[in-house]
Design an enzyme around this catalytic site. Structure first.
Site, PDB file in Angstrom:
ATOM      1  N   GLY A 169      29.289  11.161  -0.206  1.00 36.83           N
ATOM      2  CA  GLY A 169      30.488  11.738   0.073  1.00 36.83           C
ATOM      3  C   GLY A 169      31.473  11.261  -0.927  1.00 36.83           C
ATOM      4  O   GLY A 169      31.377  10.296  -1.855  1.00 36.83           O
ATOM      5  N   ASP A 181      22.472  16.229  -8.918  1.00 31.61           N
ATOM      6  CA  ASP A 181      23.827  16.708  -8.247  1.00 31.61           C
ATOM      7  C   ASP A 181      23.346  17.866  -7.131  1.00 31.61           C
ATOM      8  O   ASP A 181      23.039  18.882  -7.510  1.00 31.61           O
ATOM      9  CB  ASP A 181      24.773  17.197  -9.143  1.00 31.61           C
ATOM     10  CG  ASP A 181      25.966  17.618  -8.402  1.00 31.61           C
ATOM     11  OD1 ASP A 181      26.213  17.812  -7.247  1.00 31.61           O
ATOM     12  OD2 ASP A 181      26.994  18.063  -9.263  1.00 31.61           O
ATOM     13  N   TYR A 226      39.213  15.521   3.069  1.00 31.29           N
ATOM     14  CA  TYR A 226      38.136  14.679   3.635  1.00 31.29           C
ATOM     15  C   TYR A 226      38.121  14.436   5.088  1.00 31.29           C
ATOM     16  O   TYR A 226      37.036  14.415   5.598  1.00 31.29           O
ATOM     17  CB  TYR A 226      38.684  13.094   3.028  1.00 31.29           C
ATOM     18  CG  TYR A 226      37.809  12.186   3.216  1.00 31.29           C
ATOM     19  CD1 TYR A 226      36.432  11.795   2.623  1.00 31.29           C
ATOM     20  CD2 TYR A 226      37.849  10.826   4.424  1.00 31.29           C
ATOM     21  CE1 TYR A 226      35.761  11.016   2.721  1.00 31.29           C
ATOM     22  CE2 TYR A 226      37.036  10.055   4.582  1.00 31.29           C
ATOM     23  CZ  TYR A 226      35.878  10.003   3.809  1.00 31.29           C
ATOM     24  OH  TYR A 226      34.938   8.765   4.175  1.00 31.29           O
ATOM     25  N   ASN A 260      44.072  11.302   8.447  1.00 29.65           N
ATOM     26  CA  ASN A 260      44.619  10.517   7.397  1.00 29.65           C
ATOM     27  C   ASN A 260      45.528  11.141   6.604  1.00 29.65           C
ATOM     28  O   ASN A 260      45.311  12.051   6.002  1.00 29.65           O
ATOM     29  CB  ASN A 260      43.681   9.534   6.850  1.00 29.65           C
ATOM     30  CG  ASN A 260      44.413   8.375   6.234  1.00 29.65           C
ATOM     31  OD1 ASN A 260      45.179   7.588   6.837  1.00 29.65           O
ATOM     32  ND2 ASN A 260      43.394   7.746   5.352  1.00 29.65           N
ATOM     33  N   LEU A 271      48.553  17.881   1.544  1.00 30.65           N
ATOM     34  CA  LEU A 271      48.408  19.409   1.474  1.00 30.65           C
ATOM     35  C   LEU A 271      49.138  20.141   0.528  1.00 30.65           C
ATOM     36  O   LEU A 271      48.624  21.015  -0.248  1.00 30.65           O
ATOM     37  CB  LEU A 271      48.381  19.843   3.182  1.00 30.65           C
ATOM     38  CG  LEU A 271      48.090  21.348   3.069  1.00 30.65           C
ATOM     39  CD1 LEU A 271      46.497  21.526   2.673  1.00 30.65           C
ATOM     40  CD2 LEU A 271      48.240  21.776   4.578  1.00 30.65           C
ATOM     41  N   ASN A 293      24.522  10.134   3.437  1.00 32.25           N
ATOM     42  CA  ASN A 293      25.616   9.443   2.856  1.00 32.25           C
ATOM     43  C   ASN A 293      26.448   9.688   1.838  1.00 32.25           C
ATOM     44  O   ASN A 293      27.643   9.251   1.785  1.00 32.25           O
ATOM     45  CB  ASN A 293      24.702   7.851   2.818  1.00 32.25           C
ATOM     46  CG  ASN A 293      25.771   7.170   2.025  1.00 32.25           C
ATOM     47  OD1 ASN A 293      26.668   6.589   2.864  1.00 32.25           O
ATOM     48  ND2 ASN A 293      25.767   6.734   0.900  1.00 32.25           N
ATOM     49  N   ILE A 323      27.565   1.738   0.581  1.00 30.28           N
ATOM     50  CA  ILE A 323      26.763   1.909   1.946  1.00 30.28           C
ATOM     51  C   ILE A 323      25.306   2.492   1.679  1.00 30.28           C
ATOM     52  O   ILE A 323      24.418   1.853   2.304  1.00 30.28           O
ATOM     53  CB  ILE A 323      27.579   2.763   2.953  1.00 30.28           C
ATOM     54  CG1 ILE A 323      28.867   2.120   3.266  1.00 30.28           C
ATOM     55  CG2 ILE A 323      26.852   3.192   4.085  1.00 30.28           C
ATOM     56  CD1 ILE A 323      29.829   2.863   4.150  1.00 30.28           C
ATOM     57  N   LYS A 376      34.884  15.145   7.186  1.00 28.93           N
ATOM     58  CA  LYS A 376      34.155  14.050   8.246  1.00 28.93           C
ATOM     59  C   LYS A 376      34.323  14.463   9.593  1.00 28.93           C
ATOM     60  O   LYS A 376      33.345  13.949  10.242  1.00 28.93           O
ATOM     61  CB  LYS A 376      34.927  12.756   7.885  1.00 28.93           C
ATOM     62  CG  LYS A 376      34.419  12.294   6.596  1.00 28.93           C
ATOM     63  CD  LYS A 376      33.120  12.112   6.195  1.00 28.93           C
ATOM     64  CE  LYS A 376      32.636  11.610   4.872  1.00 28.93           C
ATOM     65  NZ  LYS A 376      31.311  11.400   4.335  1.00 28.93           N
TER      66      LYS A 376
END
Length: 445
Positions: free
Chosen positions: A288, A260, A351, A345, A295, A286, A218, A355
Site C-alpha cells: 500500500g 511492481d 487512501y 482521515n 481533495l 499488504n 508490517i 482502504k
C-alpha cells in the site's frame, strides 16, 4: 522508533510527574509473538462467569481446559471470559453488571476480557439486551485500557459454540497475542465442515503464504511471524526494495519476487512463481502507498497511484489466481485495510477510499472463499510504529499514539500476530470480518 513518554512513565519519578501534569501514563503491553503452542492458555489464571445462567456453557469450560487455563482461588485473573449469551432481558443485564464488576476488580494489569454473546433472538427486547452487551464491552475496554488490559466480544452464530471453535477464539482473544486489539465485536460463525478445507491445516506438507509489500514494516514482520509457524513465504515488493527483500528471504528461507505489481507483465511473473510453489494457502494483500493531500489540491496522478496499488492490484491478483485455480482448498486471504478506511482521515480521500473498498471486498468475497473451504478477512491497523509514521510531524505523531484506549502506538508485530491468527486453524469461524489492530482507536470507535 522510541515512544519517549512510554519509556518516561515506566520510572516512578516519571510516573508521578506525568500524573501531576495530567499526561497519559501508558503501560508497557504484554505481548506474545512466538509460534503457536498446543496450549495457549497454559499458566494463565482464567475466570469464566455466566450472568443470568447457572454456569458457563459446557463447551466453553471444555475449551478452557483444553487450552491449559487454570483457576487459582482469589489470584489475580489474567483472562476473564464472560458467557453473556443469556443476557436477554433487563434483569440479566443487571446480573452482568454485578458479576462483571466483581470479576473486573480481580483483573490483573494487562489482563484480557472476552465476552460471548449471541445472534439468535426471538424478540426485539432480546435483540436490544444482547446489543447492550456490545456497548458494555466497548465501554469497559476504554476503562481498563489504562492498565494495559483489553476487552473484546464475539457474537456467536447458531452452532458456533462448539468446544473446538471456542478454543480457537480463546487462543487469540484471551491471551497476550491480542495485546493491541481491544473494543472489537466480531461475528463468530459455525465452523465449516472440515472436509471442505482439508488442506492448509494438514501437517504433511509445507503451506505457502504470499505477502505483497513484504520488504519492510508490517510485511516483513508478517513474513517472519509466519515462518515461525512453518509457512513457506513468497515475498513480493517493488524492484527498489530488492536488497531488503533478498535479506528477508535469506533470513526465513523464503522465496522472493521483485516486481511492481501495477506494471505490465508483473502478474504473469507472479502467476509463474506461484505455480512453481504449488499454489497459495495464504494470501496477504499488504502492499500500500499514500499520496496525502486535500481533495481540492489532489492531482489525478496522486489519486490514480493510490487506487492502482491499494485496490486495483488486489482485484487483479485475485482474479488471476482464481482464473488459474492457484488458491488451494482451505486457503485464507487477508486484506490490509486501515482505520482510515473506517473513520476517514483529512487529506486522505484517496487512501481512505481504497482502504474502505477492501473492507467491502472482504465481506463480499467471503462467499466465494467459502466455496473452497477458505476465509477472507480485513485487518485494519491503527497507529503502528513504522517508517511511515516516523515521517509524520511530531505533534501529529503524538496525537496518533495517544488517541486510543491503550495510549500508545502498536508495533508491526501486533499486526503480524493478528494475521497469523487469521491464518491458523482456530480462526476458521471468522470470515468477511474486519479485525482492527488499533488499541481501540477513538477514530471510528
Amino acid at each position: 522508533m522510541t515512544d519517549r513518554l512510554l519509556s518516561f512513565v515506566q520510572h516512578p519519578l516519571g510516573r508521578r510527574l506525568a500524573r501531576a501534569l495530567n499526561l497519559p501514563q501508558p503501560v508497557t503491553l504484554a505481548r506474545r509473538q512466538d509460534a503457536w503452542t498446543d496450549k495457549e492458555l497454559a499458566g494463565r489464571t482464567v475466570l469464566a462467569i455466566a450472568p443470568a445462567s447457572t454456569a458457563p456453557m459446557p463447551s466453553l469450560l471444555a475449551a478452557i481446559v483444553a487450552e491449559g487455563g487454570s483457576s487459582s482461588g482469589d489470584a489475580p485473573v489474567q483472562s476473564l471470559i464472560v458467557d453473556a449469551t443469556g443476557c436477554r432481558d433487563v434483569a440479566a443485564l443487571h446480573a452482568l453488571f454485578e458479576q462483571a464488576q466483581h470479576a473486573v476488580a480481580r483483573l490483573a494489569p494487562r489482563g484480557r476480557v472476552l465476552a460471548l454473546t449471541s445472534s439468535g433472538v426471538t424478540s426485539a427486547a432480546e435483540a436490544a439486551c444482547l446489543q447492550a452487551v456490545q456497548g458494555f464491552i466497548r465501554a469497559l475496554a476504554k476503562e481498563i485500557g489504562r492498565r494495559g488490559a483489553t476487552a473484546n466480544a464475539l457474537v456467536l452464530q447458531e452452532g458456533a459454540a462448539s468446544a473446538t471453535a471456542l478454543a480457537g477464539a480463546l487462543r487469540f482473544f484471551a491471551t497476550d497475542r491480542s495485546a493491541y486489539v481491544s473494543g472489537q465485536v466480531l461475528a463468530w460463525r459455525k465452523e465449516p465442515d472440515p472436509s471442505t478445507a482439508a488442506s492448509i491445516d494438514a501437517t504433511d506438507r509445507v503451506r505457502v503464504a504470499l505477502i505483497t509489500g513484504a520488504a519492510g514494516g508490517i510485511g516483513a514482520a508478517t513474513a517472519r511471524r509466519l515462518a515461525l509457524d512453518g509457512w513457506r513465504v513468497l515475498g513480493i515488493d517493488v524492484p527498489a526494495a530488492r536488497a531488503p527483500l533478498e535479506g528477508l528471504a535469506r533470513e526465513i528461507g523464503g522465496a522472493l519476487l521483485a516486481a511492481d505489481l501495477t506494471a505490465p507483465g508483473a502478474l504473469d511473473e507472479l502467476i509463474d512463481a506461484v505455480r512453481r510453489l504449488g499454489g497459495i494457502d495464504l494470501l496477504v494483500h499488504n502492499a500500500g502507498i499514500t499520496r496525502d493531500r486535500t481533495l481540492a489540491r489532489m492531482s489525478v496522478a496522486e489519486w490514480d497511484a493510490v487506487m492502482a496499488v491499494n485496490l486495483a492490484a488486489v482485484l487483479a491478483i485475485d482474479a488471476r489466481l482464481d482464473e488459474a485455480g492457484l488458491l488451494n482448498a482451505g486457503a485464507r486471504e487477508v486484506c490490509l485495510s486501515s482505520i482510515s478506511g473506517i473513520a476517514g482521515n483529512a487529506g486522505q480521500t484517496n487512501y481512505s477510499a481504497s482502504k474502505a473498498a477492501l473492507i467491502g471486498y472482504a465481506a463480499a468475497r467471503a462467499a466465494a472463499m467459502d466455496a473452497i473451504g477458505g476465509t477472507i478477512n480485513a485487518v485494519a491497523p491503527g497507529f503502528i510504529e513504522t517508517a511511515m509514521t516516523r515521517r509524520m510531524p511530531v505533534m501529529v505523531r503524538e496525537a496518533g499514539r495517544r488517541l486510543n484506549a491503550l495510549k500508545q502506538g502498536g508495533t508491526p508485530g501486533d499486526v503480524a500476530e493478528a494475521i497469523a491468527f487469521l491464518a491458523s486453524p482456530g480462526a476458521r469461524a471468522l470470515t468477511g470480518q474486519v479485525l482492527r489492530v488499533c488499541g481501540q482507536s477513538l477514530l471510528g470507535a
